[in-house]
Design an enzyme around this catalytic site. Structure first.
Site, short mmCIF file in Angstrom:
data_model
loop_
_atom_site.label_atom_id
_atom_site.label_comp_id
_atom_site.label_asym_id
_atom_site.label_seq_id
_atom_site.Cartn_x
_atom_site.Cartn_y
_atom_site.Cartn_z
N VAL A 31 -25.62 26.24 -12.14
CA VAL A 31 -24.69 26.73 -13.15
C VAL A 31 -24.99 28.19 -13.52
O VAL A 31 -24.09 29.04 -13.52
CB VAL A 31 -24.74 25.84 -14.41
CG1 VAL A 31 -23.95 26.45 -15.55
CG2 VAL A 31 -24.19 24.46 -14.07
N THR A 59 -31.09 20.17 -18.36
CA THR A 59 -31.25 19.18 -19.44
C THR A 59 -31.40 17.81 -18.75
O THR A 59 -30.52 16.97 -18.85
CB THR A 59 -30.04 19.17 -20.39
OG1 THR A 59 -28.83 19.12 -19.60
CG2 THR A 59 -30.01 20.39 -21.27
N LEU A 116 -10.72 8.83 -6.34
CA LEU A 116 -10.45 7.44 -5.96
C LEU A 116 -11.01 7.18 -4.57
O LEU A 116 -10.55 6.30 -3.86
CB LEU A 116 -8.94 7.15 -5.99
CG LEU A 116 -8.28 7.12 -7.37
CD1 LEU A 116 -6.80 6.79 -7.26
CD2 LEU A 116 -8.96 6.10 -8.29
N GLY A 146 -16.86 4.38 -1.88
CA GLY A 146 -18.03 4.72 -1.08
C GLY A 146 -19.26 4.00 -1.59
O GLY A 146 -19.16 2.91 -2.17
N CYS A 157 -25.72 15.21 -12.21
CA CYS A 157 -25.06 15.06 -13.51
C CYS A 157 -24.47 13.69 -13.82
O CYS A 157 -24.75 13.15 -14.90
CB CYS A 157 -24.03 16.15 -13.68
SG CYS A 157 -24.87 17.74 -13.93
N1 LIG Z 1 -25.43 21.30 -11.33
C1 LIG Z 1 -24.18 21.23 -11.71
O1 LIG Z 1 -23.28 21.11 -10.87
C2 LIG Z 1 -23.79 21.28 -13.14
C3 LIG Z 1 -24.75 21.27 -14.15
N2 LIG Z 1 -24.36 21.28 -15.47
C4 LIG Z 1 -25.37 21.36 -16.52
O2 LIG Z 1 -25.89 22.70 -16.54
C5 LIG Z 1 -27.29 22.70 -16.84
C6 LIG Z 1 -28.05 23.38 -15.71
O3 LIG Z 1 -27.92 22.61 -14.55
P1 LIG Z 1 -28.39 23.16 -13.12
O4 LIG Z 1 -27.88 24.54 -12.95
O5 LIG Z 1 -28.06 22.13 -12.13
O6 LIG Z 1 -29.98 23.21 -13.36
P2 LIG Z 1 -31.15 23.66 -12.39
O7 LIG Z 1 -32.25 22.72 -12.63
O8 LIG Z 1 -30.62 23.86 -11.01
O9 LIG Z 1 -31.55 25.11 -12.94
C7 LIG Z 1 -32.10 25.35 -14.20
C8 LIG Z 1 -32.92 26.66 -14.14
O10 LIG Z 1 -33.37 26.99 -15.44
C9 LIG Z 1 -34.67 27.60 -15.33
N3 LIG Z 1 -35.33 27.57 -16.65
C10 LIG Z 1 -35.84 26.50 -17.31
N4 LIG Z 1 -36.32 26.88 -18.50
C11 LIG Z 1 -36.10 28.22 -18.61
C12 LIG Z 1 -36.35 29.20 -19.61
N5 LIG Z 1 -36.94 28.89 -20.79
N6 LIG Z 1 -36.02 30.47 -19.36
C13 LIG Z 1 -35.44 30.82 -18.19
N7 LIG Z 1 -35.16 29.94 -17.21
C14 LIG Z 1 -35.48 28.66 -17.42
C15 LIG Z 1 -35.32 26.78 -14.26
O11 LIG Z 1 -36.43 27.45 -13.68
C16 LIG Z 1 -34.15 26.59 -13.27
O12 LIG Z 1 -34.12 27.62 -12.31
C17 LIG Z 1 -27.65 21.23 -17.07
O13 LIG Z 1 -27.54 20.96 -18.44
C18 LIG Z 1 -26.58 20.48 -16.31
O14 LIG Z 1 -26.35 19.20 -16.86
C19 LIG Z 1 -23.05 21.32 -15.84
C20 LIG Z 1 -22.06 21.34 -14.89
C21 LIG Z 1 -22.36 21.35 -13.47
O1 LIG Z 2 -21.55 18.01 -14.76
C1 LIG Z 2 -21.69 18.25 -13.58
O2 LIG Z 2 -22.76 18.54 -13.04
C2 LIG Z 2 -20.55 18.18 -12.63
O3 LIG Z 2 -20.53 16.82 -12.11
C3 LIG Z 2 -19.53 16.59 -11.13
O4 LIG Z 2 -19.70 17.46 -10.02
P1 LIG Z 2 -20.74 17.17 -8.82
O5 LIG Z 2 -21.76 16.19 -9.28
O6 LIG Z 2 -21.19 18.49 -8.34
O7 LIG Z 2 -19.89 16.54 -7.63
P2 LIG Z 2 -18.63 15.56 -7.52
O8 LIG Z 2 -17.75 16.10 -6.47
O9 LIG Z 2 -18.03 15.23 -8.81
O10 LIG Z 2 -19.32 14.25 -6.91
C4 LIG Z 2 -20.27 13.49 -7.66
C5 LIG Z 2 -20.58 12.21 -6.92
O11 LIG Z 2 -19.47 11.33 -6.94
C6 LIG Z 2 -19.16 10.88 -5.64
N1 LIG Z 2 -17.69 10.68 -5.54
C7 LIG Z 2 -16.83 11.63 -5.96
C8 LIG Z 2 -15.48 11.42 -5.91
C9 LIG Z 2 -14.97 10.22 -5.40
O12 LIG Z 2 -13.75 9.97 -5.32
N2 LIG Z 2 -15.85 9.29 -4.98
C10 LIG Z 2 -17.20 9.47 -5.03
O13 LIG Z 2 -17.98 8.57 -4.65
C11 LIG Z 2 -19.68 11.97 -4.70
O14 LIG Z 2 -19.95 11.46 -3.42
C12 LIG Z 2 -20.94 12.41 -5.43
O15 LIG Z 2 -22.02 11.58 -5.09
C13 LIG Z 2 -18.15 16.88 -11.76
O16 LIG Z 2 -17.14 16.70 -10.78
C14 LIG Z 2 -18.09 18.30 -12.31
O17 LIG Z 2 -16.86 18.51 -12.98
C15 LIG Z 2 -19.24 18.50 -13.31
O18 LIG Z 2 -19.27 19.83 -13.78
#
Ligand SMILES: NC(=O)C1=CN([C@@H]2O[C@H](COP(=O)(O)OP(=O)(O)OC[C@H]3O[C@@H](n4cnc5c(N)ncnc54)[C@H](O)[C@@H]3O)[C@@H](O)[C@H]2O)C=CC1
Ligand SMILES: O=C(O)[C@H]1O[C@H](OP(=O)(O)OP(=O)(O)OC[C@H]2O[C@@H](n3ccc(=O)[nH]c3=O)[C@H](O)[C@@H]2O)[C@H](O)[C@@H](O)[C@@H]1O
Length: 433
Positions: free
Chosen positions: A11, A86, A249, A252, A259
């Site tokens: 993110v 988180t 839909l 799988g 997340c």
């Molecule tokens: N991965 C995703 O697709 C999505 C994630 N989120 C949410 O966004 C947040 C971040 O997720 P990710 O990007 O996947 O996490 P991530 O685990 O990939 O990255 C988090 C980064 O924050 C750094 N960090 C930790 N504490 C720190 C500090 N005090 N100062 C500076 N850097 C610090 C870590 O070293 C790491 O590089 C989570 O709350 C997650 O639930 C929301 C939507 C999509």
């Molecule tokens: O909060 C988050 O981190 C993110 O979580 C998901 O995104 P992501 O986990 O990256 O990927 P998705 O494409 O949503 O797939 C999640 C899981 O669901 C599965 N999935 C998805 C869609 C589907 O129809 N069936 C299914 O089994 C995928 O295989 C995968 O394991 C949400 O789609 C994002 O909107 C959100 O920001």
């Protein structure tokens, strides 16, 4: 605008690059020195299609910087985005350790008024707790907190950032809300203004709803198998109803990733903490746990015992186009196969490096899909990478000891499979024998 992004994960990095691209001066801060060293050389520590050229373009234009020196960056910032992890606590609740540390780091450094924007997914009430902490730790400045949950998907994160359905801005302070709205306006995405608690809830409710769709379609698939219906047809027919929608839909072996699993558990816990037992969500989680084991069940039914069988695992990441292994079905499947004393040979086009750190050490890795299939008694498809979808089915016949496929992602059309001497078990569809 001088923007700082805290955390350079999926993110933080994508947000930082995108904000730089629309013209802001962005400094991305991370505590992980190795990551920052990598990023400074224009190398992305995560596999995300398109991210590196995009990073380089904005670094070369002098708009994007990476540092471990949070304090200096915070001092200069107009707006600070927090995008630290988180993760799940032992009890299922969100672990706010990184977030609270980021709050303390910011409070200790800032010397002028600033807006802190929370991108991390956080339990309802967290932004107000952050505001309280700022007031206590940095009383000399005014720090407004804005909730701006993120909805990008891994594997299509850049596209999602520029073409999302909505940008949610939750704020108590109108001026702060309008500053954040102005920052995001160039993306041309509808902006939804709301209060902080509702914004926090929108994020959890959205993920929980999508997870519910997946568990629902998986249950329908399981019934389809028993009554002779075809889930692909059923999902297509359901999806034509605009009220239902055709996305999410795909039946799988369940959802994984960083997340859905953690956010569904966190929401169930948030509800439990206020004595609300979220039965529907608990069932969604339970169905998903069972679904991840579906291929093992099918293989046991077919073979009886799996001891001594050589099983090719195709696809290890939780979905295609990412190397993220968090809560991937492969973790469950590999462990269970090894517990049954099967030999596991794994292949993934991108995630093998990360997989080797988290899968059991007994797993053998193949360099190519053909090598993984060599002399295998069975193949299990866990991730629908294009490489597998486009694989000529004759490869299974040629390479395997017995061409028996358990397809957890319905990669092939049944009519195509029928033209080969392949035994094929997929999700919610008739078996081909
Ligand atoms: N991965 C995703 O697709 C999505 C994630 N989120 C949410 O966004 C947040 C971040 O997720 P990710 O990007 O996947 O996490 P991530 O685990 O990939 O990255 C988090 C980064 O924050 C750094 N960090 C930790 N504490 C720190 C500090 N005090 N100062 C500076 N850097 C610090 C870590 O070293 C790491 O590089 C989570 O709350 C997650 O639930 C929301 C939507 C999509
Ligand atoms: O909060 C988050 O981190 C993110 O979580 C998901 O995104 P992501 O986990 O990256 O990927 P998705 O494409 O949503 O797939 C999640 C899981 O669901 C599965 N999935 C998805 C869609 C589907 O129809 N069936 C299914 O089994 C995928 O295989 C995968 O394991 C949400 O789609 C994002 O909107 C959100 O920001």
């Amino acid at each position: 605008m001088n923007i700082v992004v805290v955390g350079t994960g999926y993110v933080g990095l994508v947000t930082g690059v995108a904000l730089a691209h629309i013209g802001h001066r962005v400094t991305c801060v991370d505590v992980d020195k190795e990551k920052v060293d990598c990023l400074r050389q224009g190398i992305s520590p995560i596999y995300e299609p398109g991210i590196e050229p995009f990073m380089k373009e904005n670094m070369d234009a002098g708009r994007l910087f990476f540092t471990t020196d949070g304090a200096s960056a915070f001092r200069e910032a107009d707006v600070i985005y927090v995008a630290v992890g988180t993760p799940e606590n032992e009890d299922g609740f969100a672990d706010l350790t990184y977030l609270k540390q980021a709050v303390k780091d910011i409070a200790a450094a800032v010397t002028k008024d600033v807006i802190v924007v929370t991108k991390s997914t956080v339990p309802i009430g967290t932004n107000h707790e952050m505001k309280r902490m700022f007031a206590e730790l940095a009383p000399h400045v005014r720090i407004e907190v804005v909730s701006n949950p993120e909805f990008l998907r891994e594997g299509s994160a850049i596209h999602d950032t520029f073409h999302g359905d909505r940008i949610v801005i939750g704020a108590d302070d109108e001026r702060a809300a309008s500053v954040v709205a102005d920052i995001h306006r160039p993306f041309g995405i509808p902006i939804f203004h709301t209060d902080i608690r509702s914004a926090e809830m929108i994020k959890y409710a959205s993920n929980a709803f999508l997870a519910t769709k997946i568990s629902f379609i998986n249950e329908i698939a399981n019934i389809c198998e028993k009554v002779g219906a075809d889930i692909e047809q059923v999902a297509a027919g359901m999806g034509m109803d605009a009220r239902i929608g055709s996305s999410f839909l795909r039946a799988g072996i369940g959802y994984g990733g960083s997340c859905f699993p953690k956010d569904t558990k966190a929401l169930a816990k948030i509800a439990a903490n206020i004595d609300h037992h979220f039965e529907l969500l608990k069932a969604v989680i339970e169905v998903n746990n069972k679904q991840q084991r579906k291929l093992i069940e099918k293989a046991k039914e077919r073979f009886g015992r799996l001891a001594g069988k050589r099983v090719a695992l195709l696809g290890l990441s939780f979905k295609p186009n990412t190397d993220d292994m968090r809560e991937a079905a492969s973790l469950v499947v590999a462990r269970e196969l090894l517990a049954e004393q099967a030999t596991v040979v794994a292949y993934d086009p991108i995630a093998m490096g990360k997989a080797a750190h988290v899968l059991p050490k007994e797993v053998i890795y193949a360099d190519r899909v053909e090598q993984a299939l060599e002399r295998a008694d069975a193949a299990m498809i866990l991730t629908e990478w294009d490489e597998f979808r486009q694989l000529d089915l004759s490869v299974y016949v040629k390479q395997m000891k017995t061409p028996i496929i358990f397809d957890g992602r319905n990669c092939y059309a049944l009519d195509d499979v029928k033209t080969y001497a392949i035994e094929y078990y997929s999700i919610g569809r008739k078996s081909v024998k």
